[in-house]
Design a protein around this motif. Structure first.
Motif, PDB file in Angstrom:
ATOM      1  N   LYS A 194     -10.237  -4.352 -12.858  1.00 24.26           N
ATOM      2  CA  LYS A 194      -9.627  -5.675 -12.702  1.00 24.26           C
ATOM      3  C   LYS A 194      -8.203  -5.687 -13.235  1.00 24.26           C
ATOM      4  N   ALA A 195      -8.000  -5.027 -14.389  1.00 18.23           N
ATOM      5  CA  ALA A 195      -6.655  -4.953 -14.959  1.00 18.23           C
ATOM      6  C   ALA A 195      -5.718  -4.161 -14.054  1.00 18.23           C
ATOM      7  N   GLN A 196      -6.207  -3.036 -13.503  1.00 17.97           N
ATOM      8  CA  GLN A 196      -5.386  -2.239 -12.590  1.00 17.97           C
ATOM      9  C   GLN A 196      -5.068  -3.005 -11.318  1.00 17.97           C
ATOM     10  N   LEU A 197      -6.055  -3.753 -10.817  1.00 12.49           N
ATOM     11  CA  LEU A 197      -5.846  -4.531  -9.592  1.00 12.49           C
ATOM     12  C   LEU A 197      -4.758  -5.571  -9.790  1.00 12.49           C
ATOM     13  N   LYS A 198      -4.757  -6.247 -10.930  1.00 11.57           N
ATOM     14  CA  LYS A 198      -3.715  -7.238 -11.221  1.00 11.57           C
ATOM     15  C   LYS A 198      -2.357  -6.571 -11.344  1.00 11.57           C
ATOM     16  N   SER A 199      -2.327  -5.407 -12.001  1.00  9.85           N
ATOM     17  CA  SER A 199      -1.067  -4.685 -12.154  1.00  9.85           C
ATOM     18  C   SER A 199      -0.503  -4.245 -10.798  1.00  9.85           C
ATOM     19  N   PHE A 200      -1.392  -3.707  -9.914  1.00 10.96           N
ATOM     20  CA  PHE A 200      -0.944  -3.286  -8.589  1.00 10.96           C
ATOM     21  C   PHE A 200      -0.435  -4.471  -7.774  1.00 10.96           C
ATOM     22  N   THR A 201      -1.154  -5.597  -7.858  1.00  7.77           N
ATOM     23  CA  THR A 201      -0.757  -6.787  -7.095  1.00  7.77           C
ATOM     24  C   THR A 201       0.602  -7.293  -7.550  1.00  7.77           C
ATOM     25  N   ASP A 202       0.829  -7.340  -8.861  1.00  8.66           N
ATOM     26  CA  ASP A 202       2.127  -7.790  -9.383  1.00  8.66           C
ATOM     27  C   ASP A 202       3.250  -6.860  -8.942  1.00  8.66           C
ATOM     28  N   SER A 203       2.984  -5.553  -8.994  1.00  6.24           N
ATOM     29  CA  SER A 203       4.013  -4.588  -8.589  1.00  6.24           C
ATOM     30  C   SER A 203       4.329  -4.709  -7.103  1.00  6.24           C
ATOM     31  N   ILE A 204       3.302  -4.913  -6.271  1.00  4.83           N
ATOM     32  CA  ILE A 204       3.513  -5.073  -4.828  1.00  4.83           C
ATOM     33  C   ILE A 204       4.320  -6.330  -4.538  1.00  4.83           C
ATOM     34  N   ASN A 205       4.011  -7.414  -5.260  1.00  2.00           N
ATOM     35  CA  ASN A 205       4.767  -8.661  -5.063  1.00  2.00           C
ATOM     36  C   ASN A 205       6.238  -8.481  -5.432  1.00  2.00           C
TER      37      ASN A 205
ATOM     38  N   ASP B 120      12.258  -7.996   1.037  1.00  2.37           N
ATOM     39  CA  ASP B 120      12.691  -9.196   1.761  1.00  2.37           C
ATOM     40  C   ASP B 120      14.178  -9.456   1.597  1.00  2.37           C
ATOM     41  N   SER B 121      14.730  -9.035   0.451  1.00  2.00           N
ATOM     42  CA  SER B 121      16.170  -9.235   0.233  1.00  2.00           C
ATOM     43  C   SER B 121      17.018  -8.202   0.955  1.00  2.00           C
ATOM     44  N   GLY B 122      16.356  -7.175   1.519  1.00  3.40           N
ATOM     45  CA  GLY B 122      17.079  -6.142   2.263  1.00  3.40           C
ATOM     46  C   GLY B 122      17.723  -5.094   1.392  1.00  3.40           C
ATOM     47  N   GLN B 123      17.337  -5.009   0.111  1.00  2.00           N
ATOM     48  CA  GLN B 123      17.966  -4.060  -0.806  1.00  2.00           C
ATOM     49  C   GLN B 123      17.011  -2.938  -1.230  1.00  2.00           C
ATOM     50  N   ALA B 124      15.904  -2.804  -0.543  1.00  2.00           N
ATOM     51  CA  ALA B 124      14.906  -1.802  -0.930  1.00  2.00           C
ATOM     52  C   ALA B 124      15.344  -0.404  -0.522  1.00  2.00           C
ATOM     53  N   THR B 125      15.004   0.567  -1.367  1.00  2.00           N
ATOM     54  CA  THR B 125      15.267   1.973  -1.053  1.00  2.00           C
ATOM     55  C   THR B 125      14.034   2.600  -0.428  1.00  2.00           C
TER      56      THR B 125
ATOM     57  N   GLU C 120       8.051   3.655  -0.188  1.00  2.00           N
ATOM     58  CA  GLU C 120       6.956   4.613  -0.344  1.00  2.00           C
ATOM     59  C   GLU C 120       6.067   4.241  -1.529  1.00  2.00           C
ATOM     60  N   SER C 121       6.693   3.755  -2.596  1.00  2.00           N
ATOM     61  CA  SER C 121       5.913   3.324  -3.766  1.00  2.00           C
ATOM     62  C   SER C 121       5.013   2.146  -3.404  1.00  2.00           C
ATOM     63  N   ARG C 122       5.525   1.225  -2.577  1.00  2.00           N
ATOM     64  CA  ARG C 122       4.717   0.077  -2.153  1.00  2.00           C
ATOM     65  C   ARG C 122       3.504   0.530  -1.355  1.00  2.00           C
ATOM     66  N   ASN C 123       3.696   1.481  -0.445  1.00  2.00           N
ATOM     67  CA  ASN C 123       2.571   1.996   0.354  1.00  2.00           C
ATOM     68  C   ASN C 123       1.533   2.686  -0.528  1.00  2.00           C
ATOM     69  N   ALA C 124       2.007   3.434  -1.542  1.00  2.00           N
ATOM     70  CA  ALA C 124       1.083   4.106  -2.451  1.00  2.00           C
ATOM     71  C   ALA C 124       0.289   3.091  -3.278  1.00  2.00           C
ATOM     72  N   LEU C 125       0.943   2.011  -3.687  1.00  2.00           N
ATOM     73  CA  LEU C 125       0.248   0.966  -4.444  1.00  2.00           C
ATOM     74  C   LEU C 125      -0.824   0.288  -3.593  1.00  2.00           C
ATOM     75  N   PHE C 126      -0.521   0.078  -2.314  1.00  2.00           N
ATOM     76  CA  PHE C 126      -1.513  -0.502  -1.408  1.00  2.00           C
ATOM     77  C   PHE C 126      -2.743   0.389  -1.303  1.00  2.00           C
ATOM     78  N   GLN C 127      -2.510   1.703  -1.240  1.00  2.00           N
ATOM     79  CA  GLN C 127      -3.627   2.634  -1.135  1.00  2.00           C
ATOM     80  C   GLN C 127      -4.487   2.594  -2.396  1.00  2.00           C
ATOM     81  N   GLN C 128      -3.839   2.578  -3.565  1.00  2.00           N
ATOM     82  CA  GLN C 128      -4.578   2.506  -4.820  1.00  2.00           C
ATOM     83  C   GLN C 128      -5.345   1.188  -4.949  1.00  2.00           C
ATOM     84  N   LYS C 129      -4.722   0.116  -4.475  1.00  2.00           N
ATOM     85  CA  LYS C 129      -5.383  -1.190  -4.514  1.00  2.00           C
ATOM     86  C   LYS C 129      -6.600  -1.210  -3.597  1.00  2.00           C
ATOM     87  N   ASP C 130      -6.467  -0.612  -2.428  1.00  2.00           N
ATOM     88  CA  ASP C 130      -7.595  -0.554  -1.488  1.00  2.00           C
ATOM     89  C   ASP C 130      -8.754   0.259  -2.061  1.00  2.00           C
TER      90      ASP C 130
END
Length: 314
Positions: free
Chosen positions: A203-214, A221-226, A231-241
Motif C-alpha cells: 500500500k505504501a509503495q502504491l501510494k508512492s508510485f501514484t504520487d510519482s506518476i502524477n 503536460d507542460s511539455g518539458q519532460a525528458t 521512460e521512468s513514468r512507464n517503469a512506474l506504471f509497470q511496478q504499479k500494475d
C-alpha cells in the motif's frame, strides 16, 4: 441446482468435468456435497439425509460396486449413536465396498482431541461402530488426521516468499522435541504476520508510485519532460500494475463465493474486476514511425487516420 451454484462447484473442482451428489442445507446445518470424476466413478443411485450422502456406483478401473459415504455427524452425544446405527443397518443391507469420509465429530483416542473435552463414551461408541463394520482408517500423511497450512496462491507468488518460509522453518525446526503439528501451527502464524506486513508495504509503495506518476504527468503536460522522465513514468506504471495484480487476486479469492451468489451486483469485487479489465484494455501508447508516443491526442489521431483510410478503401 441453479446455474450460479454449478459455477461455484466448478470453481472448487477446476472445470465442468465432474459429477456430484448433495444434501441441501437444513436449519443450522450447512449441507453436504460429494464430487468425483465420472471417468473414474459412475453413480447408480443416491441416498441423502441431513447427516450423510450415500452414492452407489461402479469404480470403472476395478469394476467394483462402491458406496461413497460423505458423513457430517451431529454434535449431540445423543444423536451420534443413532447415526452409527443407521449407517450400520444400511451397510448390512447393501453389499459392496465402502469408502467413508467427512466430518465425524468424534475421535477414537484422547490424543486425537485438542482444545475440547474428551468423552470416553463417545469414543467407545465410535470405535464399536468402526470395529463392527470392519472399517479401516487410512493413515493420510503418516498420521491419523492430516493438518496443513492453508496458504493462498497469491502468497506464493509474492517476492521473497520461498526465502521467508525457509528461514522461518529453519528457526522453528531447531527445536527437535516439538511435535510437527505445533511447528506447522507456528509457521502458519509467521505466514499471517508476513502477508500482513507485505500488504502494508505494498500500500505504501502504491501510494508512492501514484504520487510519482502524477508529478511526471504534470511535467509531461507542460511539455518539458525528458526522455528519461517518460521512460521512468512507464517503469512506474509497470511496478504499479504488478502490485495491483496481487490486490486483484486477493479480492478474487476472498469474493469468489460471494460472486457466485450475488452475480453482477455492485460489490467491491465487481468494481475491482471492471477496474482491472479497463486497465488491461487501456492503450498506454503507440509506436508511430519508430517512436513510442504516449500523447493521447496523437494516439487518437493515428487511430482515426488508420481506420479512415481503411474504410475509404472499402
Amino acid at each position: 441446482m441453479t446455474r450460479l451454484e454449478l459455477f461455484r462447484l466448478k470453481s472448487m473442482w477446476g472445470n465442468f468435468h465432474f459429477d456430484y451428489a448433495l444434501s441441501l442445507a437444513r436449519g443450522y446445518s450447512g449441507g453436504i456435497i460429494s464430487m468425483w470424476d465420472p471417468n473414474v466413478f459412475v453413480k447408480e443411485r443416491i441416498w441423502s439425509d441431513i447427516n450423510y450422502v450415500f452414492v452407489k456406483g461402479r469404480w470403472i478401473r476395478e469394476d467394483l460396486v462402491v458406496y461413497k459415504v460423505n458423513i457430517y455427524a451431529p454434535q449431540s452425544r445423543i444423536d451420534k449413536p443413532n447415526l452409527w446405527n443407521n449407517l450400520s443397518n444400511f451397510m448390512a443391507n447393501n453389499i459392496g465396498e465402502y469408502i467413508m469420509f467427512g466430518d465425524w465429530n468424534a475421535v477414537r483416542i484422547a490424543n486425537e482431541r485438542s482444545g475440547t473435552d474428551f468423552c470416553a463414551i463417545d469414543a467407545s461408541n465410535f470405535n464399536d461402530f468402526i470395529n463392527a463394520n470392519m472399517l479401516h482408517e487410512i493413515p493420510l500423511g503418516g498420521l491419523c488426521y492430516t493438518w496443513r497450512v492453508k496458504g493462498r496462491d497469491t502468497w506464493i507468488e509474492r517476492p521473497n516468499f520461498d526465502d521467508m518460509v525457509k528461514t522461518e522453518w529453519a528457526g522453528i525446526s531447531s527445536s527437535s522435541n516439538t511435535h510437527i503439528t505445533v511447528k506447522l501451527r507456528n509457521l502458519k502464524g509467521k505466514l499471517k504476520s508476513w502477508i500482513a506486513q507485505s500488504r502494508c508495504n505494498e500500500k505504501a509503495q502504491l501510494k508512492s508510485f501514484t504520487d510519482s506518476i502524477n508529478d511526471l504527468d504534470s511535467v509531461i503536460d507542460s511539455g518539458q519532460a525528458t526522455e528519461a522522465q517518460i521512460e521512468s513514468r512507464n517503469a512506474l506504471f509497470q511496478q504499479k500494475d504488478d502490485i495491483c495484480k496481487f490486490d486483484t487476486l486477493d479480492s478474487l479469492q476472498k469474493a469468489r463465493i460471494k460472486w457466485d451468489i450475488e452475480g453482477d451486483e455492485n460489490s467491491k469485487f465487481f468494481r475491482c474486476s471492471l477496474k482491472h479489465k479497463r486497465k488491461q484494455q487501456t492503450i498506454q501508447g503507440l509506436m508511430i514511425d519508430g517512436n513510442w508516443v504516449v500523447d493521447p491526442v496523437l494516439v487518437k489521431n493515428k487511430f482515426f487516420d488508420y481506420y479512415s483510410h481503411m474504410f475509404d478503401e472499402e
